[in-house]
Design an enzyme around this catalytic site. Structure first.
Site, PDB file in Angstrom:
ATOM      1  N   ASP A 191      23.006 -57.322 -10.224  1.00  0.00           N
ATOM      2  CA  ASP A 191      21.666 -56.928 -10.691  1.00  0.00           C
ATOM      3  C   ASP A 191      21.343 -57.646 -11.996  1.00  0.00           C
ATOM      4  OD1 ASP A 191      19.404 -55.706 -11.727  1.00  0.00           O
ATOM      5  OD2 ASP A 191      20.085 -53.650 -11.377  1.00  0.00           O
ATOM      6  N   ASP A 236      13.001 -45.234  -9.163  1.00  0.00           N
ATOM      7  CA  ASP A 236      13.767 -46.199  -9.952  1.00  0.00           C
ATOM      8  C   ASP A 236      13.136 -46.200 -11.339  1.00  0.00           C
ATOM      9  OD1 ASP A 236      14.801 -48.410 -11.229  1.00  0.00           O
ATOM     10  OD2 ASP A 236      14.188 -49.863  -9.715  1.00  0.00           O
ATOM     11  N   GLU A 293      22.355 -46.953  -9.572  1.00  0.00           N
ATOM     12  CA  GLU A 293      21.471 -48.009  -9.074  1.00  0.00           C
ATOM     13  C   GLU A 293      22.140 -48.903  -8.010  1.00  0.00           C
ATOM     14  OE1 GLU A 293      20.164 -49.672 -12.791  1.00  0.00           O
ATOM     15  OE2 GLU A 293      18.972 -47.882 -13.238  1.00  0.00           O
ATOM     16  N   LYS A 338      14.216 -46.489 -21.952  1.00  0.00           N
ATOM     17  CA  LYS A 338      15.501 -46.268 -21.282  1.00  0.00           C
ATOM     18  C   LYS A 338      16.677 -46.662 -22.179  1.00  0.00           C
ATOM     19  CE  LYS A 338      17.649 -47.292 -16.794  1.00  0.00           C
ATOM     20  NZ  LYS A 338      17.375 -47.981 -15.505  1.00  0.00           N
TER      21      LYS A 338
HETATM   22  P1  ADP Z   1      14.638 -54.915 -15.454  1.00  0.00           P
HETATM   23  O1  ADP Z   1      15.785 -54.600 -14.541  1.00  0.00           O
HETATM   24  O2  ADP Z   1      15.082 -55.363 -16.818  1.00  0.00           O
HETATM   25  O3  ADP Z   1      13.615 -53.845 -15.485  1.00  0.00           O
HETATM   26  P2  ADP Z   1      13.460 -56.655 -13.421  1.00  0.00           P
HETATM   27  O4  ADP Z   1      14.503 -56.442 -12.385  1.00  0.00           O
HETATM   28  O5  ADP Z   1      12.087 -56.152 -13.157  1.00  0.00           O
HETATM   29  O6  ADP Z   1      13.917 -56.222 -14.880  1.00  0.00           O
HETATM   30  O7  ADP Z   1      13.393 -58.258 -13.664  1.00  0.00           O
HETATM   31  C1  ADP Z   1      12.545 -58.805 -14.618  1.00  0.00           C
HETATM   32  C2  ADP Z   1      12.972 -60.228 -14.869  1.00  0.00           C
HETATM   33  O8  ADP Z   1      12.906 -60.972 -13.644  1.00  0.00           O
HETATM   34  C3  ADP Z   1      12.094 -60.951 -15.864  1.00  0.00           C
HETATM   35  O9  ADP Z   1      12.902 -61.696 -16.767  1.00  0.00           O
HETATM   36  C4  ADP Z   1      11.299 -61.899 -14.983  1.00  0.00           C
HETATM   37  O10 ADP Z   1      10.904 -63.073 -15.669  1.00  0.00           O
HETATM   38  C5  ADP Z   1      12.300 -62.215 -13.912  1.00  0.00           C
HETATM   39  N1  ADP Z   1      11.656 -62.733 -12.702  1.00  0.00           N
HETATM   40  C6  ADP Z   1      10.705 -62.147 -11.944  1.00  0.00           C
HETATM   41  N2  ADP Z   1      10.339 -62.947 -10.945  1.00  0.00           N
HETATM   42  C7  ADP Z   1      11.063 -64.099 -11.082  1.00  0.00           C
HETATM   43  C8  ADP Z   1      11.122 -65.329 -10.371  1.00  0.00           C
HETATM   44  N3  ADP Z   1      10.349 -65.557  -9.325  1.00  0.00           N
HETATM   45  N4  ADP Z   1      12.000 -66.253 -10.804  1.00  0.00           N
HETATM   46  C9  ADP Z   1      12.785 -66.049 -11.867  1.00  0.00           C
HETATM   47  N5  ADP Z   1      12.758 -64.910 -12.583  1.00  0.00           N
HETATM   48  C10 ADP Z   1      11.918 -63.952 -12.191  1.00  0.00           C
HETATM   49 MG    MG Z   2      16.362 -53.293 -12.951  1.00  0.00          MG
END
Ligand code: ADP
Ligand code: MG
Length: 623
Positions: free
Chosen positions: A207, A25, A185, A86
């Site tokens: 997502d 991923d 994805e 990305k």
């Molecule tokens: P991306 O797809 O942009 O790479 P992710 O899927 O890794 O991002 O998600 C990151 C986001 O998820 C961040 O904004 C982070 O603050 C939020 N996040 C992670 N854990 C929690 C949680 N427990 N509650 C709310 N938001 C969360």
């Molecule tokens: Mg993501």
């Protein structure tokens, strides 16, 4: 919609020869690698037990660093620390210039279509930066699995266009990896939940990450996934909530914003921590250092936070409804709802999205890891480790693909949201007598006119045998493979002469642009239709005029007397004048008038050519 069978590589591998494979991923914020070991699938941790690798690359004085250490250096060394690459991969100069204003990097423009990032270690393209991330993940997998990877499956957003997919593959090749398949994805997430083993049905994948939101509607039919439609917003995510909460804190603490938002930025960390805590706790306490040195202590409770989050969630719900409309479905058609991305940990998100679809969201798998897990399952199958089990994963093209036809019009060959792989063909013909070459112009977009669509490629078919206009049969086929790459082939049917092009545009579209192209085409549907009608009439007029002028030059003198010639020429010049105007109905009337005026002339020409054909033959041969 026809489904094409995909023949999977590597299925002949003997059962005892397990080939090593991994799913990757490659994320905007974080990347992960997963693999199937002893029949169990999971993401693979680094030496310190961390599964998430921040997608950050630092070109340091002592070499290149990827991940947590690079991320930690971002603030002190922003120019040499590349994050969110990305967003740049597969994009051209224009795209990057637009995005570039928001990015701290220094871009250098070479004569190549792809911009490079200037760092102390040299200039690097987004493909090269992505390859650094892939190298680290591959090394992690190889040390965990104890051998060389035979291949990988890499996931990409469903809306990634040709250029972005190709660039992702290039990055893998640069990292020395064989790519079995790029996988969308959302499809990977559905596979991770084993939905492919469910009964036929419709599923939604929601997502919500840090900076992006994607919604996809999938249909499972006889073990085959189709992505029916995708939507979302490339600038919407958890980061927006961090800003919302930071503003709320400033208001409560009586802190004025400064022009550069420096204070706001400093509060983002506290805001994010409070937000994440509220996914499991009912209240989060805050202690903030004010600019004047004093401290402010306060509390954010769940209800207040939910109210702050609601407008953002509403935007995602609107995008979900639009996506459903694209798929031609009502919300209650959705059976399973898969949650992906860190922000779906928020209870309010689960509640409202579940309400919309009338489904209990699937949240058992870690929303950060679910995509990598699905990719690993697919990689394991493609490596030939599952015998004859073949999972067919079908995706869609985000924008229609077509060709330029006479009059600057676009003929759509494959409509948007068609599942891939797909092959479609259409026949065309020549416009002029003796025409030996034909220009093929490949376009992407929803609008009717070439000028409003995006040009993907041009090529020429040469060596068409000279024939009268309209006699040649030129078959143009469009093939989009399982990775979403397009190949266009033009073949003249009688001679077999052929020309083709693989479309690898040098830059990509942002999904925002895809959105706006779609919106434009809806807003302008009426206007486009009128423009199309006018152009079609003009083409028809030109064809009639050209044929008549050619005939007059050939036998006008012989077959018509002066008065007749005047009459024909008057009708001809009337059509010329009308065709220069903008009234399609008037042009049609003028074409009909001209045809009527020329009826007698056409008849004379026919008689004459029959006589010519018969000359030299004995009359009995025709009896
Ligand atoms: P991306 O797809 O942009 O790479 P992710 O899927 O890794 O991002 O998600 C990151 C986001 O998820 C961040 O904004 C982070 O603050 C939020 N996040 C992670 N854990 C929690 C949680 N427990 N509650 C709310 N938001 C969360
Ligand atoms: Mg993501």
């Amino acid at each position: 919609m026809a489904l094409l069978q995909i023949s999977e590589p590597g299925q002949s591998a003997a059962p005892h020869q397990q080939r090593l494979a991994a799913g990757i991923d490659l994320g905007t914020t974080n990347s992960l690698v997963a693999a199937v070991r002893s029949g169990v699938v999971d993401t693979l941790p680094d030496g310190e037990g961390r599964h998430l690798l921040p997608s950050v690359v630092r070109f340091g004085a002592e070499g290149t660093v990827v991940g947590e250490a690079a991320k930690a250096a971002a603030a002190e060394d922003p120019l040499n620390t590349i994050a969110s690459v990305k967003r740049l991969i597969g994009r051209g100069l224009a795209d990057v210039e637009r995005l570039g204003g928001r990015l701290p990097y220094k871009f250098v423009h070479t004569d190549a279509a792809v911009p490079r990032l200037r760092t102390r270690a040299g200039d690097f393209s987004p493909v090269e930066v992505s390859a650094e991330i892939l190298r680290v993940l591959a090394a992690r997998a190889e040390s965990a699995l104890g051998g060389t990877l035979s291949g990988v499956v890499i996931t990409v957003p469903a809306y990634f266009d040709e250029a972005q997919r190709q660039a992702t593959k290039d990055a893998a090749r640069l990292a020395g990896l064989e790519v079995f398949r790029l996988l969308n994805e959302p499809t990977a997430a559905a596979v991770a939940y084993g939905l492919d083993r469910n009964a036929d049905g419709i599923h939604a994948v929601y997502d919500l990450g840090g900076g992006t939101f994607d919604i996809s509607i999938l249909r499972l039919r006889r073990g085959v996934f189709e992505v029916l439609a995708t939507g979302g917003d490339s600038a919407l995510g958890g980061d927006d909530l961090d800003r919302t909460v930071a503003r709320w804190i400033m208001e409560r603490a009586g802190i004025e914003d400064d022009a550069s938002h420096g204070i706001l930025r400093r509060l983002l960390g506290d805001a994010c921590a409070a937000k994440e805590a509220l996914s499991t706790a009912d209240r989060a306490s805050l202690r903030i250092a004010r600019p004047d040195g004093a401290h402010w202590a306060g509390e954010l409770d769940r209800a207040t936070f939910d109210a702050l989050a609601d407008p953002l969630i509403t935007r995602t719900i609107t995008a979900c409804r639009r996506c459903l409309r694209d798929a031609g479905l009502r919300p209650d058609a959705v059976q399973e709802l898969v949650m992906v991305g860190g922000s779906t940990r928020m209870p309010r998100v689960r509640e409202r999205v579940g309400e919309l679809f009338g489904a209990t969201p699937l949240v058992e798998l870690d929303p950060d890891r679910v995509v990598a897990i699905g990719a690993a399952l697919q990689a394991n199958i493609l490596a030939g480790n599952r015998g004859d089990e073949d999972l067919l994963l079908l995706d869609v093209i985000p924008l229609s693909l077509g060709l330029e036809t006479m009059g600057g019009l676009v003929e759509k060959i494959i409509p948007r949201n068609t599942t891939i792989p797909v092959a479609r063909a259409q026949e065309f013909t020549t416009f002029k007598d003796g025409q030996t070459a034909m220009a093929v112009h490949v376009l992407q977009g929803e609008r009717e006119l070439v000028a409003h669509c995006r040009s993907l490629a041009r090529f020429e078919l040469r060596g068409i045998p000279p024939m009268v206009a309209g006699a040649a049969r030129i078959r143009v086929s469009f093939e989009v493979d399982a990775d979403g790459l397009l190949q266009v082939t033009a073949t003249e049917q009688s001679s077999g002469v052929e020309a083709q092009v693989e479309v690898k545009p040098s830059h990509g579209l942002t999904d925002g642009e895809i959105e706006s192209m779609l919106r434009d085409s809806m807003d302008r549907a009426g206007e486009d239709l009128a423009a199309r009608r006018l152009r079609e009439r003009r083409v028809e007029a030109e064809r009639t005029l050209a044929a008549l002028r050619a005939a007059l030059a050939k036998d006008g003198e012989a077959l018509l007397d002066a008065a007749e010639r005047d009459r024909v020429e008057a009708a001809l010049s009337w059509l010329e004048t009308t065709a220069a105007g903008t009234d399609p109905e008037a042009i049609r009337t003028a074409v009909e008038a001209l045809e009527k005026t020329c009826d007698f002339y056409v008849e004379r020409r026919m008689n004459r050519s029959i006589r010519a054909a018969m000359a030299g033959h004995k009359i009995e041969e025709f009896e």
